[in-house]
Design a protein around this motif. Structure first.
Motif: not given
Lengths: 237, 553, 112
Positions: C92-93, C95-97, C99-104, C106-107, C109, C112
């Motif tokens: 779960t940890f 998943v948190l990392i 999925m959140t990073l998938s936003d940051y 790709s914001r 591109w 990073w």
């Protein structure tokens, strides 16, 4: 549904086990009670993983965004004190493990002593932490309360401001960790009193065992905090 | 109309002499109890109180919206009203509603245990709930809070001088109450099942509460740390979410919705468990596709952790990840649909009767389906841009949470009331209440879908006059809905003293709880049962009853 | 009839597991290992490895944590259920990392 004949189940178990006073009525066997308690503790640690998980998530994001600020700010921490505290905490964890062993092998005196040592090192950790925090206060490195970017001039004003994120995380993470230590230390004092009465050395070790899990978990958090907060890019220092 | 209700002969029937209600006397015997059934009753009383408090806020909001001008409440008072409505209803009513009352009461009995694994922690979680409730009331008395229930940064950290800290602490503490409930359930379900009670013999109510408990244990701590960071930012000025110090306000939303999206599954899953029980019993059939329904609960729990950013589509998250979250959101529709289809299939060729719990359950299926399908609208990236922050969202959320969850809660209360108290409520009145609730609900919230689609934004105390007709309909509906909720309070309270004696199994149901006296003994079972039949095995029940008749005869 | 209640195959609680006591000698070895690993992680931080530095640091920390979990916390001797519990937390940890990073990530591109 087959309805059990009255007394049948109870008799079976009374042959196998001597009932301890700690055995609660709603558990069929002590084994069941013990396993339930340990499973419950692990589930609680699961919530702790996610609790600190949110902080580690924030760390990961900002470390990537503001690496120069993180490098510069982390270099204001004392690696010696950090490493010392890591060693202290590992020692404390070792004493805790020994305390569990003492309870399992029914050595009352050893149990009380090991719990005392665990607590001694736990308090030592907090004392060192206190000096570290005091130094931060002195250097004006506490975002919100007392902060100046004077020490980070060569980063440029923009990036120097971002050191506040590092210190925010530093205080949030080590603060939450220290809070868990304080709760643990208070509990150990209570367990020492009870252990001295011989409560945990007559076969009922679940509280010591489960508290041990909690204490080791707090160690593990520090095992991650130490390299992430103290040991950033020391080669460049 | 045919009915399956069979009550004992009222001239001779009496409540069992010894039961959990009269085992001990005095207020302290309740406040210090370890009995899961008594704690369930404590929870029932407290959440009912908070429900009507939250309802009062909703009433004021609807009253303000009766007219286009903001004439009843000032703008900032209005903000406080909907915020307090949201906080009280979500954290103090919906999250603990079914698990802490019905779940607490029934899970140990359904799996054949004498109590939850940790009775003291169970009591502790009720006290934590009360402390959380007290903090919320304190914030209210001191002047309220107006962040919205989402505590969005930097609004909550920088721009408001209302009681964010007090409310934040309230939610932190109430969160731990929910964590401990979930933890207790998981351990109990894993470790305390009676001999023969395998996983696939458990009632579906237990399965869905198990899935919800996983979410409570894994999700709630993330909310806790997010709230702690908000409080630290307000009090001493830490900068984790503060843009001036380099923090990202959106990170707060990620952490917040990481809990708060699964939280809607924490709220709805136990309700779905209730519906499974009621559907099976009043169709006299085993739930169609038992295994699929059981696993769909777990699937909802797992998928729940992968979709949270659909609450943030217009808040500046990256388009690429919005696309991914939008697609993943559609996944949740699959297990939800499995449940709806399987309940419908359960009805097929069943001997359906229309007692009160069944009426509420039918209400659930209709309203939840609408709520769920409009969720698909909102999960679609393009539609969401148009519909988000409008009344469409409000209508969707209330169809799922009030039309779904509250209907399920009332279905459950009406179904198990005879077991909890030993007495029946007046059937015709309760049917009237069920129908009133349904009509009132549709009247209140259906116009809001149209309002939202027309573009009426949420969270404003005034609106253009064009929207008035629909708003009047909605407020009128809210009045009917209010009556629908007050009625059960009255007749259920009445039934405590004057209701007919229910006997052990008034609904002819198969669950373990119905094979005990009503109300049950403090220790539930004098002997732990051996379970050798599947859940919802009505043939087994008929066989057992026939044997009993022969023995007595 | 009565052997039904014994549930000899333990169908109801298959997670049941026997208790195992870990002794002082094991603990001493683990204690030493942890101290050595601490020294290694400090030393590694002084070696310039660029992007590898944080990865090595986290890797060593993961090893240390695993050692603590397996021996100090007795996970090595526990039932599958408890191992699964830890796994669920780590999952779960992640998943948190992720999925959140998938936003940051790709914001911005490529930045990073």
């Amino acid at each position: 549904m087959v309805v059990t004949q009255p007394g049948e189940l109870q008799e079976e178990h009374e042959h196998e086990h001597v009932h301890l006073p700690q055995h609660r009525h709603h558990f069929e066997t002590e084994e069941q009670q013990r396993e339930a308690a340990s499973f419950g503790m692990w589930l609680f640690l699961l919530t702790e993983i996610m609790f600190f998980g949110g902080l580690f998530m924030a760390y990961l994001l900002y470390r990537n965004w503001y690496n120069p600020a993180f490098v510069a700010a982390s270099h204001t921490l004392s690696i010696k004190l950090g490493a010392l505290n890591t060693a202290i905490l590992i020692t404390s964890g070792f004493c805790m493990a020994m305390a569990v062993w003492a309870a399992e092998t029914r050595k009352r005196k050893a149990l009380v002593n090991f719990l005392g040592l665990t607590n001694f090192f736990g308090i030592a950790f907090l004392v060192v932490k206190y000096f570290e925090y005091a130094e931060k206060w002195h250097d004006s490195h506490i975002p919100g309360l007392k902060f100046s970017i004077a020490d980070f001039g060569k980063l440029g004003v923009d990036m120097a401001q971002k050191t506040q994120v590092y210190y925010s995380l530093y205080f949030a993470m080590t603060g939450m960790h220290a809070l868990h230590m304080i709760i643990g230390i208070v509990l150990i004092f209570w367990y020492m009193v009870r252990a001295n009465r011989g409560e945990f050395t007559e076969g009922y070790v679940a509280p010591i065992e489960n508290f041990g899990l909690y204490w080791h978990f707090v160690d593990i958090v520090w095992i991650f905090l130490f390299p992430l907060l103290y040991l950033i890019d020391l080669g460049a220092k | 109309m045919s009915t399956i209700v069979s009550l004992p002969d009222q001239s001779t029937a009496a409540l069992p002499k010894r039961n959990y209600l009269n085992a001990e006397h005095g207020l302290l015997s309740w406040l210090l109890t370890g009995d899961h059934k008594r704690i369930a009753m404590l929870y029932l009383i407290s959440i009912t109180g908070f429900f009507f408090l939250g309802g009062a806020f909703a009433g004021l909001v609807r009253l303000e919206l009766l007219t286009p001008a903001g004439d009843l409440l000032a703008a900032d008072t209005y903000n406080k009203m909907f915020t307090m409505h949201g906080i009280v209803m979500i954290f103090l009513f919906l999250v603990p509603s079914v698990p802490a009352t019905l779940g607490n009461f029934l899970i140990p009995i359904m799996i054949g245990a004498r109590d939850l694994a940790f009775p003291k922690i169970n009591l502790l979680s009720w006290y934590l709930y009360l402390i959380g409730g007290t903090f919320t009331l304190t914030a209210l008395v001191l002047g309220g809070v107006d962040t919205g229930w989402t505590f969005t940064t930097p609004l909550s950290t920088h721009y408001l001088n209302t009681h964010v800290i007090t409310t934040g602490l309230a939610i932190f503490v109430a969160g731990f109450s929910s964590i401990f409930t979930g933890l207790n359930f998981i351990v109990t379900i894993h470790r305390m099942r009676a001999p023969g009670m395998t996983w696939f013999r458990m009632p579906l109510f237990v399965w869905s509460n198990y899935a919800a408990s996983i979410l409570m244990v894994l999700g709630t701590p993330v909310l806790a740390i997010a709230i702690v960071l908000v409080v630290l930012e307000r009090t001493i000025g830490l900068g984790v979410f503060d843009p001036a110090k380099g923090g990202d306000p959106l990170l707060f939303q990620h952490l917040f919705w990481f809990y708060s999206h699964p939280a809607v599954y924490i709220m709805i899953l136990p309700g779905m468990g209730v519906i499974s029980e009621v559907m099976a019993n009043f169709s006299r059939k085993r739930v169609f596709g038992y295994t699929a329904v059981a696993f769909s609960s777990v699937a909802i729990a797992v998928f729940g952790f992968f979709v949270w950013a659909h609450h943030m589509f217009i808040m500046g998250v990256s388009n690429y990840s919005a696309l991914v979250f939008s697609l993943l959101t559609m996944l949740v529709a699959v297990p939800s649909a499995i449940k709806i289809f399987n309940w419908s299939a359960t009805l097929y060729k069943g001997s359906i009767t229309f007692e009160t719990p069944m009426l509420y359950a039918f209400g659930f299926i209709g309203l939840f389906t609408i709520g769920g399908l409009t969720g698909v609208f909102l999960g679609s990236l393009g539609m969401d841009i148009h519909l988000t922050e409008t009344y469409f969202i409000v209508a969707h959320f209330h169809f799922v949470m009030v039309g779904g969850m509250l209907m399920a809660f009332l279905a459950g209360i009406h179904f198990w009331w005879p077991k909890m108290t030993g007495r029946m409520y007046p059937e015709s009145l309760s049917k009237l209440a069920a129908v009133t609730t349904f009509i009132g609900f549709i009247l209140t919230f259906f116009p809001q879908f149209i309002l939202g689609y027309l573009g009426m934004p949420r969270r404003y105390h005034a609106y253009p006059a064009d929207y008035q007709v629909l708003n009047v309909l909605s407020t009128a509906g809210a009045t009917v809905l209010g009556v629908g909720y007050l009625l059960p309070i009255l007749y259920l309270a009445w039934s405590l003293k004057y209701g007919e004696i229910a006997g052990p199994n008034p609904w002819q149901a198969t669950g373990l709880e119905w094979q005990l006296q009503s109300p049950p003994l403090t220790e539930n079972f004098t002997e732990i049962p051996y379970v050798d039949y599947e859940a919802y095995d009505f043939e087994w029940l008929a066989h057992k009853q026939k044997q009993e008749v022969t023995t007595v005869g | 009839m009565s052997d039904l209640h014994h549930d000899p195959a333990n169908i109801t609680n298959p997670e049941h597991h026997d208790h195992h006591i870990v002794g002082p000698s094991t603990y001493l070895v683990i204690y030493g290992t942890l101290l050595v690993l601490t020294a290694i992680t400090v030393a590694a931080a002084f070696v310039e490895m660029g992007a590898l530095n944080p990865i090595v640091a986290v890797l060593i920390a993961v090893i240390k944590a695993t050692v603590v979990i397996l021996w100090f916390m007795h996970m090595k001797y526990q039932s599958k259920l408890l191992k699964l519990t830890i796994g669920a937390g780590v999952f779960t940890f992640l998943v948190l990392i992720a999925m959140t990073l998938s936003d940051y990530m790709s914001r911005a591109w490529g930045l990073w």
